[in-house]
Design a protein around this motif. Structure first.
Motif, PDB file in Angstrom:
ATOM      1  N   VAL A  79     130.583  14.463  18.811  1.00  0.00           N
ATOM      2  CA  VAL A  79     129.892  14.106  20.055  1.00  0.00           C
ATOM      3  C   VAL A  79     130.403  14.898  21.250  1.00  0.00           C
ATOM      4  CG1 VAL A  79     129.139  11.818  19.350  1.00  0.00           C
ATOM      5  CG2 VAL A  79     131.412  12.091  20.317  1.00  0.00           C
ATOM      6  N   TRP A  80     131.681  15.258  21.262  1.00  0.00           N
ATOM      7  CA  TRP A  80     132.185  16.109  22.331  1.00  0.00           C
ATOM      8  C   TRP A  80     133.521  16.715  21.932  1.00  0.00           C
ATOM      9  CZ3 TRP A  80     131.677  10.793  24.471  1.00  0.00           C
ATOM     10  CH2 TRP A  80     132.859  10.063  24.390  1.00  0.00           C
ATOM     11  N   SER A  81     133.924  17.751  22.646  1.00  0.00           N
ATOM     12  CA  SER A  81     135.230  18.382  22.452  1.00  0.00           C
ATOM     13  C   SER A  81     135.961  18.422  23.777  1.00  0.00           C
ATOM     14  CB  SER A  81     135.084  19.803  21.896  1.00  0.00           C
ATOM     15  OG  SER A  81     134.609  19.776  20.567  1.00  0.00           O
ATOM     16  N   ASP A  82     137.272  18.286  23.717  1.00  0.00           N
ATOM     17  CA  ASP A  82     138.107  18.294  24.913  1.00  0.00           C
ATOM     18  C   ASP A  82     139.241  19.300  24.755  1.00  0.00           C
ATOM     19  OD1 ASP A  82     137.011  16.094  26.608  1.00  0.00           O
ATOM     20  OD2 ASP A  82     137.441  14.921  24.806  1.00  0.00           O
ATOM     21  N   PRO A  83     139.663  19.906  25.865  1.00  0.00           N
ATOM     22  CA  PRO A  83     140.780  20.847  25.789  1.00  0.00           C
ATOM     23  C   PRO A  83     142.101  20.119  25.564  1.00  0.00           C
ATOM     24  CG  PRO A  83     140.122  20.507  28.063  1.00  0.00           C
ATOM     25  CD  PRO A  83     139.111  19.773  27.222  1.00  0.00           C
ATOM     26  N   LEU A  84     143.063  20.857  25.049  1.00  0.00           N
ATOM     27  CA  LEU A  84     144.418  20.346  24.893  1.00  0.00           C
ATOM     28  C   LEU A  84     145.323  21.038  25.907  1.00  0.00           C
ATOM     29  CD1 LEU A  84     144.663  20.298  21.004  1.00  0.00           C
ATOM     30  CD2 LEU A  84     144.480  18.322  22.515  1.00  0.00           C
ATOM     31  N   TYR A  85     146.410  20.378  26.252  1.00  0.00           N
ATOM     32  CA  TYR A  85     147.343  20.890  27.249  1.00  0.00           C
ATOM     33  C   TYR A  85     148.759  20.861  26.700  1.00  0.00           C
ATOM     34  CZ  TYR A  85     143.311  19.981  30.182  1.00  0.00           C
ATOM     35  OH  TYR A  85     142.038  19.970  30.690  1.00  0.00           O
ATOM     36  N   VAL A  86     149.558  21.770  27.193  1.00  0.00           N
ATOM     37  CA  VAL A  86     150.971  21.860  26.824  1.00  0.00           C
ATOM     38  C   VAL A  86     151.808  21.417  28.019  1.00  0.00           C
ATOM     39  CG1 VAL A  86     152.849  23.480  26.321  1.00  0.00           C
ATOM     40  CG2 VAL A  86     150.667  23.651  25.094  1.00  0.00           C
ATOM     41  N   ALA A  87     152.823  20.628  27.762  1.00  0.00           N
ATOM     42  CA  ALA A  87     153.835  20.289  28.767  1.00  0.00           C
ATOM     43  C   ALA A  87     155.139  20.968  28.355  1.00  0.00           C
ATOM     44  CB  ALA A  87     154.024  18.785  28.852  1.00  0.00           C
ATOM     45  N   LEU A  88     155.747  21.685  29.282  1.00  0.00           N
ATOM     46  CA  LEU A  88     157.012  22.364  29.027  1.00  0.00           C
ATOM     47  C   LEU A  88     157.796  22.404  30.336  1.00  0.00           C
ATOM     48  CD1 LEU A  88     156.437  26.214  28.743  1.00  0.00           C
ATOM     49  CD2 LEU A  88     154.778  24.650  29.743  1.00  0.00           C
ATOM     50  N   PRO A  89     159.088  22.725  30.287  1.00  0.00           N
ATOM     51  CA  PRO A  89     159.873  22.741  31.527  1.00  0.00           C
ATOM     52  C   PRO A  89     159.282  23.693  32.557  1.00  0.00           C
ATOM     53  CG  PRO A  89     161.297  22.844  29.608  1.00  0.00           C
ATOM     54  CD  PRO A  89     159.902  23.026  29.101  1.00  0.00           C
ATOM     55  N   ALA A  90     159.264  23.247  33.791  1.00  0.00           N
ATOM     56  CA  ALA A  90     158.681  24.063  34.856  1.00  0.00           C
ATOM     57  C   ALA A  90     159.454  25.355  35.077  1.00  0.00           C
ATOM     58  CB  ALA A  90     158.616  23.250  36.143  1.00  0.00           C
ATOM     59  N   ASP A  91     160.745  25.393  34.714  1.00  0.00           N
ATOM     60  CA  ASP A  91     161.527  26.607  34.927  1.00  0.00           C
ATOM     61  C   ASP A  91     161.573  27.499  33.692  1.00  0.00           C
ATOM     62  OD1 ASP A  91     163.083  25.050  33.305  1.00  0.00           O
ATOM     63  OD2 ASP A  91     164.832  24.996  34.637  1.00  0.00           O
ATOM     64  N   HIS A  92     160.810  27.164  32.647  1.00  0.00           N
ATOM     65  CA  HIS A  92     160.768  27.999  31.450  1.00  0.00           C
ATOM     66  C   HIS A  92     159.893  29.219  31.721  1.00  0.00           C
ATOM     67  CE1 HIS A  92     160.030  29.220  27.274  1.00  0.00           C
ATOM     68  NE2 HIS A  92     161.090  28.480  26.951  1.00  0.00           N
ATOM     69  N   ALA A  93     160.218  30.328  31.082  1.00  0.00           N
ATOM     70  CA  ALA A  93     159.474  31.570  31.306  1.00  0.00           C
ATOM     71  C   ALA A  93     157.992  31.414  30.984  1.00  0.00           C
ATOM     72  CB  ALA A  93     160.087  32.693  30.469  1.00  0.00           C
ATOM     73  N   LEU A  94     157.660  30.612  29.974  1.00  0.00           N
ATOM     74  CA  LEU A  94     156.258  30.445  29.597  1.00  0.00           C
ATOM     75  C   LEU A  94     155.467  29.673  30.643  1.00  0.00           C
ATOM     76  CD1 LEU A  94     156.613  29.621  25.782  1.00  0.00           C
ATOM     77  CD2 LEU A  94     155.719  31.721  26.802  1.00  0.00           C
ATOM     78  N   ALA A  95     156.164  28.975  31.539  1.00  0.00           N
ATOM     79  CA  ALA A  95     155.453  28.209  32.564  1.00  0.00           C
ATOM     80  C   ALA A  95     154.690  29.113  33.517  1.00  0.00           C
ATOM     81  CB  ALA A  95     156.446  27.335  33.325  1.00  0.00           C
ATOM     82  N   ASP A  96     155.008  30.403  33.535  1.00  0.00           N
ATOM     83  CA  ASP A  96     154.292  31.341  34.402  1.00  0.00           C
ATOM     84  C   ASP A  96     152.963  31.789  33.798  1.00  0.00           C
ATOM     85  OD1 ASP A  96     156.325  31.257  36.293  1.00  0.00           O
ATOM     86  OD2 ASP A  96     157.429  32.907  35.339  1.00  0.00           O
ATOM     87  N   GLU A  97     152.768  31.489  32.505  1.00  0.00           N
ATOM     88  CA  GLU A  97     151.523  31.896  31.844  1.00  0.00           C
ATOM     89  C   GLU A  97     150.386  30.953  32.243  1.00  0.00           C
ATOM     90  OE1 GLU A  97     151.100  34.521  29.978  1.00  0.00           O
ATOM     91  OE2 GLU A  97     153.215  35.143  29.990  1.00  0.00           O
ATOM     92  N   PRO A  98     149.214  31.483  32.610  1.00  0.00           N
ATOM     93  CA  PRO A  98     148.096  30.594  32.964  1.00  0.00           C
ATOM     94  C   PRO A  98     147.508  29.869  31.758  1.00  0.00           C
ATOM     95  CG  PRO A  98     147.388  32.890  33.001  1.00  0.00           C
ATOM     96  CD  PRO A  98     148.877  32.913  32.799  1.00  0.00           C
ATOM     97  N   LEU A  99     147.579  30.496  30.589  1.00  0.00           N
ATOM     98  CA  LEU A  99     147.111  29.907  29.334  1.00  0.00           C
ATOM     99  C   LEU A  99     148.191  30.119  28.284  1.00  0.00           C
ATOM    100  CD1 LEU A  99     143.438  31.272  29.220  1.00  0.00           C
ATOM    101  CD2 LEU A  99     144.128  28.956  29.829  1.00  0.00           C
ATOM    102  N   LEU A 100     148.305  29.145  27.374  1.00  0.00           N
ATOM    103  CA  LEU A 100     149.295  29.279  26.310  1.00  0.00           C
ATOM    104  C   LEU A 100     148.612  29.208  24.953  1.00  0.00           C
ATOM    105  CD1 LEU A 100     152.194  27.024  27.667  1.00  0.00           C
ATOM    106  CD2 LEU A 100     152.145  29.519  27.536  1.00  0.00           C
ATOM    107  N   ARG A 101     149.191  29.957  24.010  1.00  0.00           N
ATOM    108  CA  ARG A 101     148.767  29.891  22.614  1.00  0.00           C
ATOM    109  C   ARG A 101     149.915  29.323  21.795  1.00  0.00           C
ATOM    110  NH1 ARG A 101     144.151  32.767  21.778  1.00  0.00           N
ATOM    111  NH2 ARG A 101     144.516  32.646  19.540  1.00  0.00           N
ATOM    112  N   LEU A 102     149.590  28.803  20.631  1.00  0.00           N
ATOM    113  CA  LEU A 102     150.641  28.232  19.783  1.00  0.00           C
ATOM    114  C   LEU A 102     151.685  29.272  19.399  1.00  0.00           C
ATOM    115  CD1 LEU A 102     148.468  25.935  17.487  1.00  0.00           C
ATOM    116  CD2 LEU A 102     150.056  25.216  19.281  1.00  0.00           C
TER     117      LEU A 102
END
Length: 307
Positions: free
Chosen positions: A159-182
């Motif tokens: 019936v519908w699809s929803d996006p998933l989100y990642v939570a990680l430390p705000a000071d981690h290097a990956l936090a600067d990425e606008p989108l994350l992949r597994l």
């Protein structure tokens, strides 16, 4: 006593004679007379005073005419309600519900009520596996389920699809990425709720990691989403994945980023076979609301959660 006999009785009383009643009913006069005599024998009362010129209601007939009309009106109402149920505009639906995202389900029910105001939907809350079991047993007419890809004996209708989100430390290097992949998160410990709590979502995440060629190390225990987000911002680096529901403010020192390449599908689980008219109306309402809803990442205005 048959409804047919009552209908004949009312016709004779209203027409003032057996011949005119037969014409109105489009049957022969002898059939009307025969059924009225049978009704009188069963009731033990004369319904008409008969003469060669006139047929008039007896005192008993006058009283019983009121009851006969009431019975016939009730029968007509019953037929109409049955027809409305068959058309999906009346009756009831027992629906296994989910939380969020937002008020989507309730907006779908409002839309359903606009087209079928007498169709009542009763929402039942239960864990995903219990919802599916209730549909199989007939205790529920349908159930909304997330991340379920197979349900033996049942039909799953997306019936519908929803996006998933990642939570990680705000000071981690990956936090600067606008989108994350597994693949980006392969070396970071994953906090994932135990499979017993929500097997479909647990399997969705781990299966997606395997398809991406990653196997993130297990992180600290996942408690509640609220506490886990707080812990991610204050403890050793780790991450979790979640989807939007409602009522949860952003956690301090925790970054929330969209996860690309993986979405969460919600399906309507029903018994195998054709959908009833009422379920068709429900499905149309669910899909209509989903298609009209602006989806996407709503950082700052959205709220998030995990069932």
């Amino acid at each position: 006593m048959e409804l047919r006999q009552l209908r004949y009785f009312v016709a004779v009383a209203e027409e003032g004679g057996f011949g005119r009643a037969a014409e109105r009913l489009t049957i022969v006069q002898s059939a009307v007379s025969q059924q009225i005599r049978r009704l009188e024998r069963e009731l033990g009362l004369p319904l008409f005073n008969r003469s060669t010129r006139h047929v008039r209601l007896s005192a008993a007939g006058e009283r019983l005419l009121v009851e006969a009309r009431t019975v016939l009106a009730a029968a007509d109402r019953t037929r109409q309600v049955a027809a409305d149920i068959a058309a999906g505009t009346d009756g009831g639906l027992r629906l296994g519900a989910i939380h969020g995202p937002g008020d989507r389900l309730y907006r779908a029910l409002v839309e359903l009520a606009a087209g079928a105001p007498r169709l009542r939907v009763r929402l039942e809350q239960a864990p995903p596996t219990d919802r599916l079991a209730a549909v199989r047993s007939g205790e529920l007419d349908a159930a909304l389920v997330r991340a379920v890809t197979a349900a033996p004996g049942l039909r799953l209708i997306p019936v519908w699809s929803d996006p998933l989100y990642v939570a990680l430390p705000a000071d981690h290097a990956l936090a600067d990425e606008p989108l994350l992949r597994l693949e980006h998160l392969a070396d970071l410990p994953l906090r994932l709720a135990a499979r017993d709590g929500n097997p479909p979502f647990h399997d969705l995440v781990l299966d997606a990691c395997r398809r991406a060629g990653t196997e993130p190390p297990p992180g600290p225990p996942f408690t509640s989403l609220r506490q886990t987000l707080i812990d991610i911002g204050t403890d050793a680096p780790s991450w979790t994945v979640f989807y939007e529901v409602s009522g949860l403010p952003p956690a301090p020192r925790t970054a929330l980023r969209p996860l690309t390449g993986l979405a969460l599908t919600t399906s309507l689980a029903v018994q195998a076979g054709p959908l009833t008219p009422a379920l068709k109306r429900l499905l149309e309402a669910l899909r209509s609301v989903a298609s009209s809803e602006a989806t996407g990442y709503r950082m700052g205005s959205g709220t998030y959660g995990l069932e």
